[in-house]
Design a protein around this motif. Structure first.
Motif, short mmCIF file in Angstrom:
data_model
loop_
_atom_site.label_atom_id
_atom_site.label_comp_id
_atom_site.label_asym_id
_atom_site.label_seq_id
_atom_site.Cartn_x
_atom_site.Cartn_y
_atom_site.Cartn_z
N SER A 1 -12.29 16.34 11.66
CA SER A 1 -12.13 16.64 10.25
C SER A 1 -12.37 15.36 9.45
N VAL A 2 -13.28 15.43 8.48
CA VAL A 2 -13.64 14.27 7.65
C VAL A 2 -13.47 14.67 6.19
N SER A 3 -12.91 13.75 5.37
CA SER A 3 -12.66 14.07 3.96
C SER A 3 -13.22 13.01 3.03
N LEU A 4 -13.52 13.45 1.81
CA LEU A 4 -13.93 12.56 0.73
C LEU A 4 -12.70 12.30 -0.14
N VAL A 5 -12.30 11.02 -0.25
CA VAL A 5 -11.06 10.65 -0.93
C VAL A 5 -11.39 9.82 -2.17
N VAL A 6 -10.71 10.10 -3.28
CA VAL A 6 -10.92 9.39 -4.54
C VAL A 6 -10.20 8.05 -4.51
N LYS A 7 -10.89 7.00 -4.99
CA LYS A 7 -10.29 5.66 -4.99
C LYS A 7 -9.41 5.40 -6.20
N LYS A 8 -9.68 6.05 -7.34
CA LYS A 8 -8.83 5.89 -8.51
C LYS A 8 -8.70 7.21 -9.27
N PRO A 9 -7.69 7.35 -10.12
CA PRO A 9 -7.49 8.62 -10.84
C PRO A 9 -8.66 8.91 -11.78
N ALA A 10 -8.98 10.20 -11.93
CA ALA A 10 -10.13 10.57 -12.75
C ALA A 10 -10.05 12.03 -13.19
N HIS A 11 -10.92 12.38 -14.12
CA HIS A 11 -11.14 13.75 -14.54
C HIS A 11 -12.53 14.13 -14.06
N ILE A 12 -12.64 15.18 -13.27
CA ILE A 12 -13.93 15.59 -12.71
C ILE A 12 -14.27 16.98 -13.23
N ARG A 13 -15.38 17.07 -13.93
CA ARG A 13 -15.80 18.35 -14.50
C ARG A 13 -16.31 19.31 -13.44
#
Length: 160
Positions: free
Chosen positions: A34-46
């Protein structure tokens, strides 16, 4: 008598999200990696960029592993409504406009609010498709407006 406004008085409708699916591939089998994409900093993603990331990663995984060789899951849902107060331009715009008075705005889009370290996309696959899963997540990360990293959640001993 003064009427108290509630939140519902302002909200007319919620814009539709463009995200078509949240689970793709083989939904029934268990995969060892299992591989995941992790956010490095807080954000708003449309929702547009989430859908673009989903399409990019799903297309690569479908070509590499086949329709039943992986499970891709989009882990965030766009709830937050984005509003815009359109400003008039051109001759005579100052006479038609009220500036920032009653500037609640019209809903134009929806977005997901993500925190630092939150997983956005997860791919479950076999050991032989691990490298393709990493490339797929890298391509998905390029579609997002925030820096991301790839993390192996399960099966790290199998792929190294």
């Amino acid at each position: 008598m003064v009427r108290a406004y509630t939140r519902r008085d302002y909200i007319r409708k919620t814009p539709n999200s463009r995200i078509v699916q949240y689970d793709m591939g083989n939904l029934k089998d268990e995969f060892p990696v299992s591989v995941s994409l992790v956010v490095k900093k807080p954000a708003h993603i449309r929702h547009n960029s989430l859908e673009a990331a989903r399409i990019a990663s799903n297309r690569l995984m479908q070509r590499a592993a086949g329709r039943l060789g992986y499970h891709l899951k989009l882990r965030v849902y766009p709830h937050q409504i984005v509003r815009e107060n359109p400003m008039a331009t051109g001759a005579g715009a100052d006479r038609v406009q009220s500036g920032m008075r009653n500037a609640f705005g019209k809903p134009i889009s929806v977005e997901a609010i993500v925190k630092k370290g939150q997983r956005i996309v997860t791919i479950d696959c076999n050991e032989k498709n691990f490298e393709q899963a990493k490339v797929a997540l890298k391509r998905a990360g390029m579609k997002l407006p925030v820096p991301c990293r790839i993390v192996v959640d399960k099966g790290a001993d199998l792929v190294k």
